[in-house]
Write a protein that holds these residues in place. Structure first.
Motif, PDB file in Angstrom:
ATOM      1  N   THR A 196      51.010  12.053 -42.584  1.00  0.00           N
ATOM      2  CA  THR A 196      51.988  11.770 -41.076  1.00  0.00           C
ATOM      3  C   THR A 196      53.650  11.357 -41.586  1.00  0.00           C
ATOM      4  OG1 THR A 196      51.070   9.134 -41.925  1.00  0.00           O
ATOM      5  CG2 THR A 196      49.774  10.644 -40.804  1.00  0.00           C
ATOM      6  N   LEU A 197      54.123  10.899 -43.353  1.00  0.00           N
ATOM      7  CA  LEU A 197      55.080  10.416 -43.187  1.00  0.00           C
ATOM      8  C   LEU A 197      55.834  12.204 -43.284  1.00  0.00           C
ATOM      9  CD1 LEU A 197      56.745   8.626 -44.035  1.00  0.00           C
ATOM     10  CD2 LEU A 197      56.782   8.740 -46.205  1.00  0.00           C
ATOM     11  N   TYR A 198      55.651  13.044 -43.512  1.00  0.00           N
ATOM     12  CA  TYR A 198      56.338  14.236 -44.110  1.00  0.00           C
ATOM     13  C   TYR A 198      55.368  15.604 -43.034  1.00  0.00           C
ATOM     14  CZ  TYR A 198      58.170  11.049 -47.597  1.00  0.00           C
ATOM     15  OH  TYR A 198      58.841  10.427 -48.328  1.00  0.00           O
ATOM     16  N   SER A 200      53.186  17.660 -43.273  1.00  0.00           N
ATOM     17  CA  SER A 200      53.208  18.021 -44.206  1.00  0.00           C
ATOM     18  C   SER A 200      51.918  18.215 -45.406  1.00  0.00           C
ATOM     19  CB  SER A 200      53.979  17.978 -45.624  1.00  0.00           C
ATOM     20  OG  SER A 200      53.891  17.462 -46.767  1.00  0.00           O
ATOM     21  N   PRO A 201      51.094  19.455 -45.583  1.00  0.00           N
ATOM     22  CA  PRO A 201      49.518  19.566 -45.838  1.00  0.00           C
ATOM     23  C   PRO A 201      49.014  18.725 -47.431  1.00  0.00           C
ATOM     24  CG  PRO A 201      49.698  21.559 -45.376  1.00  0.00           C
ATOM     25  CD  PRO A 201      51.309  20.551 -45.320  1.00  0.00           C
ATOM     26  N   MET A 202      47.949  18.235 -47.099  1.00  0.00           N
ATOM     27  CA  MET A 202      47.873  17.795 -48.681  1.00  0.00           C
ATOM     28  C   MET A 202      45.951  18.188 -48.829  1.00  0.00           C
ATOM     29  SD  MET A 202      49.995  13.830 -48.131  1.00  0.00           S
ATOM     30  CE  MET A 202      48.792  13.437 -49.990  1.00  0.00           C
ATOM     31  N   PRO A 203      45.874  18.854 -49.086  1.00  0.00           N
ATOM     32  CA  PRO A 203      44.788  19.230 -49.689  1.00  0.00           C
ATOM     33  C   PRO A 203      43.719  18.790 -50.367  1.00  0.00           C
ATOM     34  CG  PRO A 203      45.852  21.562 -48.665  1.00  0.00           C
ATOM     35  CD  PRO A 203      47.214  20.204 -49.376  1.00  0.00           C
ATOM     36  N   TYR A 204      42.635  18.175 -50.814  1.00  0.00           N
ATOM     37  CA  TYR A 204      42.446  17.877 -51.623  1.00  0.00           C
ATOM     38  C   TYR A 204      42.555  16.173 -51.957  1.00  0.00           C
ATOM     39  CZ  TYR A 204      40.072  22.505 -51.693  1.00  0.00           C
ATOM     40  OH  TYR A 204      39.699  23.865 -51.481  1.00  0.00           O
ATOM     41  N   ALA A 205      43.078  15.428 -50.944  1.00  0.00           N
ATOM     42  CA  ALA A 205      44.018  14.561 -51.655  1.00  0.00           C
ATOM     43  C   ALA A 205      43.585  13.289 -52.387  1.00  0.00           C
ATOM     44  CB  ALA A 205      44.500  13.975 -50.254  1.00  0.00           C
ATOM     45  N   MET A 206      43.063  12.616 -53.242  1.00  0.00           N
ATOM     46  CA  MET A 206      42.616  11.196 -53.966  1.00  0.00           C
ATOM     47  C   MET A 206      43.458  10.743 -54.014  1.00  0.00           C
ATOM     48  SD  MET A 206      39.814  14.366 -56.610  1.00  0.00           S
ATOM     49  CE  MET A 206      41.541  15.354 -56.483  1.00  0.00           C
ATOM     50  N   PHE A 207      43.596   9.587 -53.196  1.00  0.00           N
ATOM     51  CA  PHE A 207      45.049   8.652 -52.958  1.00  0.00           C
ATOM     52  C   PHE A 207      44.609   7.596 -53.962  1.00  0.00           C
ATOM     53  CE2 PHE A 207      45.708  10.744 -48.807  1.00  0.00           C
ATOM     54  CZ  PHE A 207      46.205  10.878 -48.854  1.00  0.00           C
ATOM     55  N   PHE A 208      45.695   7.376 -54.749  1.00  0.00           N
ATOM     56  CA  PHE A 208      45.805   5.984 -55.539  1.00  0.00           C
ATOM     57  C   PHE A 208      46.376   5.484 -55.997  1.00  0.00           C
ATOM     58  CE2 PHE A 208      47.661   9.216 -57.974  1.00  0.00           C
ATOM     59  CZ  PHE A 208      49.403   8.248 -58.210  1.00  0.00           C
ATOM     60  N   SER A 209      47.202   5.017 -55.053  1.00  0.00           N
ATOM     61  CA  SER A 209      48.509   3.907 -55.379  1.00  0.00           C
ATOM     62  C   SER A 209      49.508   4.270 -54.164  1.00  0.00           C
ATOM     63  CB  SER A 209      49.163   4.116 -56.442  1.00  0.00           C
ATOM     64  OG  SER A 209      50.446   3.200 -55.711  1.00  0.00           O
ATOM     65  N   GLY A 210      49.195   3.424 -52.697  1.00  0.00           N
ATOM     66  CA  GLY A 210      49.517   3.679 -51.750  1.00  0.00           C
ATOM     67  C   GLY A 210      49.377   5.050 -50.999  1.00  0.00           C
ATOM     68  N   GLY A 211      50.682   5.491 -50.441  1.00  0.00           N
ATOM     69  CA  GLY A 211      50.752   6.675 -49.966  1.00  0.00           C
ATOM     70  C   GLY A 211      50.568   7.563 -51.021  1.00  0.00           C
ATOM     71  N   GLN A 212      50.664   7.720 -52.833  1.00  0.00           N
ATOM     72  CA  GLN A 212      50.357   8.430 -53.298  1.00  0.00           C
ATOM     73  C   GLN A 212      49.224   9.163 -54.173  1.00  0.00           C
ATOM     74  OE1 GLN A 212      53.532   6.984 -57.270  1.00  0.00           O
ATOM     75  NE2 GLN A 212      54.805   6.914 -55.663  1.00  0.00           N
ATOM     76  N   ALA A 213      48.386  10.336 -54.240  1.00  0.00           N
ATOM     77  CA  ALA A 213      47.888  10.943 -54.563  1.00  0.00           C
ATOM     78  C   ALA A 213      47.870  12.093 -55.302  1.00  0.00           C
ATOM     79  CB  ALA A 213      46.623  11.325 -53.082  1.00  0.00           C
ATOM     80  N   VAL A 214      46.924  12.404 -56.043  1.00  0.00           N
ATOM     81  CA  VAL A 214      46.140  13.719 -56.631  1.00  0.00           C
ATOM     82  C   VAL A 214      46.286  14.542 -55.564  1.00  0.00           C
ATOM     83  CG1 VAL A 214      45.386  15.130 -58.182  1.00  0.00           C
ATOM     84  CG2 VAL A 214      45.800  12.502 -59.443  1.00  0.00           C
ATOM     85  N   HIS A 230      57.283  14.141 -53.094  1.00  0.00           N
ATOM     86  CA  HIS A 230      57.265  12.559 -52.467  1.00  0.00           C
ATOM     87  C   HIS A 230      57.022  11.477 -53.472  1.00  0.00           C
ATOM     88  CE1 HIS A 230      58.339  15.821 -49.050  1.00  0.00           C
ATOM     89  NE2 HIS A 230      59.438  14.465 -48.875  1.00  0.00           N
ATOM     90  N   GLY A 231      56.545  11.846 -54.720  1.00  0.00           N
ATOM     91  CA  GLY A 231      55.422  10.423 -55.341  1.00  0.00           C
ATOM     92  C   GLY A 231      54.250  11.174 -55.521  1.00  0.00           C
ATOM     93  N   CYS A 232      53.388  11.588 -54.736  1.00  0.00           N
ATOM     94  CA  CYS A 232      52.259  12.231 -55.570  1.00  0.00           C
ATOM     95  C   CYS A 232      52.409  12.813 -55.735  1.00  0.00           C
ATOM     96  CB  CYS A 232      51.604  13.512 -54.294  1.00  0.00           C
ATOM     97  SG  CYS A 232      51.640  12.338 -52.529  1.00  0.00           S
ATOM     98  N   VAL A 233      51.124  13.933 -57.468  1.00  0.00           N
ATOM     99  CA  VAL A 233      51.064  13.844 -58.933  1.00  0.00           C
ATOM    100  C   VAL A 233      50.305  15.995 -57.340  1.00  0.00           C
ATOM    101  CG1 VAL A 233      49.552  14.867 -60.357  1.00  0.00           C
ATOM    102  CG2 VAL A 233      50.404  12.634 -59.641  1.00  0.00           C
ATOM    103  N   ASN A 234      51.354  16.738 -58.030  1.00  0.00           N
ATOM    104  CA  ASN A 234      50.593  17.851 -57.006  1.00  0.00           C
ATOM    105  C   ASN A 234      50.079  18.856 -58.334  1.00  0.00           C
ATOM    106  OD1 ASN A 234      53.726  18.698 -55.800  1.00  0.00           O
ATOM    107  ND2 ASN A 234      52.213  17.179 -55.130  1.00  0.00           N
ATOM    108  N   VAL A 235      49.083  19.586 -57.862  1.00  0.00           N
ATOM    109  CA  VAL A 235      48.487  20.596 -58.134  1.00  0.00           C
ATOM    110  C   VAL A 235      48.651  21.818 -58.113  1.00  0.00           C
ATOM    111  CG1 VAL A 235      46.325  21.676 -59.072  1.00  0.00           C
ATOM    112  CG2 VAL A 235      46.621  18.707 -58.822  1.00  0.00           C
ATOM    113  N   ALA A 236      48.550  22.814 -58.281  1.00  0.00           N
ATOM    114  CA  ALA A 236      49.024  24.534 -58.214  1.00  0.00           C
ATOM    115  C   ALA A 236      48.089  24.814 -58.003  1.00  0.00           C
ATOM    116  CB  ALA A 236      50.347  24.826 -59.122  1.00  0.00           C
TER     117      ALA A 236
END
Length: 258
Positions: A196-198, A200-214, A230-236
């Protein structure tokens, strides 16, 4: 005139005749003493330069070749560490531009020319799109169910009771939006999440700290480490993150460490 003798012939009346004489021109050389051919022999063809790498080869050296070709815009994908069709085409183009035989194989002359035109690639030039080995897991990852994330090797291990079940390359936030370090837990999973902030899609999101997710990142898949999150842990790797998402439960531990 030279005269050869020693033989006598018998006449029809039994009368001996003079020895037979065979006359040869003086100074005629024998075949053994004939002078050599004065024509110069053709020069030997120069040996072809040694081939260092060719299509089908794999390894760190191929990564460096690909990274250097990227620097001068002969290659845009990778490095992958595999001498594939794209690499062969790039080498052939580089050779043709510089008047070298267009073999598509990297010989010593081609490599030395490329070295003069490029700089030594750094670690993340070699592993721009992932493929790097993971470092040893942090001690806090050795018990329980853990997403063990290393900023040093830029990798994520999915671990259960100290056993690594999956490993994938990951990308982090920039210096302006850093990924937090420490011990966390997955508090929410969202399969089709959109930021909601950017926006942008974040498929398969696993949130662990505020808005940061894998989560999966198509930008990471396309640009590699040339970009940042933007702070998340991205997987390609989408199939891998899909599998990790299916295995991880709410409450599982997340460790982000150097």
């Amino acid at each position: 005139m030279a005269v050869l003798g020693g033989c006598t012939v018998q006449g029809p009346d039994g009368e001996q005749q003079s020895p037979v004489r065979i006359e040869l021109p003086s100074g005629t050389p024998s075949p053994k003493s004939a002078p050599p051919d004065d024509k110069p022999s053709a020069p030997a063809a120069p040996a072809a330069p040694a081939v260092l790498w060719k299509p089908g080869d794999k390894g760190r050296d191929i990564r460096e070749l690909q990274a250097r070709l990227r620097q001068i815009a002969w290659l845009f994908d990778g490095p992958t560490g595999v001498y594939d069709d794209l690499t062969e085409r790039a080498v052939r183009g580089f050779q043709g531009k510089r008047g070298l035989p267009k073999t598509g194989r990297t010989d010593r002359v081609t490599w030395e020319r490329l070295l003069k035109m490029t700089r030594e690639p750094g670690r993340w030039d070699l592993y721009l799109m992932g493929g790097q080995p993971a470092d040893a897991p942090d001690a806090r990852c050795l018990t329980g169910r853990v997403l063990c994330v290393s900023k040093e090797s830029r990798t994520l291990r999915w671990m259960v009771d100290g056993r690594t079940e999956l490993t994938v390359p990951v990308r982090f936030g920039s210096e302006y939006t850093p990924t937090r370090e420490g011990v966390f837990s997955v508090y929410w999973k969202s399969r089709h999440h959109v930021s909601t902030l950017y926006d942008s899609p974040m498929p398969y999101a696993m949130f662990f700290s505020g808005g940061q997710a894998v989560h999966y990142s198509s930008d990471f898949a396309a640009r590699g480490y040339a970009g940042a999150s933007h702070g998340c842990v991205n997987v390609a790797d989408e199939p891998a993150i899909r599998e990790i998402f299916a295995r991880v439960r709410t409450g599982d531990k997340v460790v982000v460490h150097w």
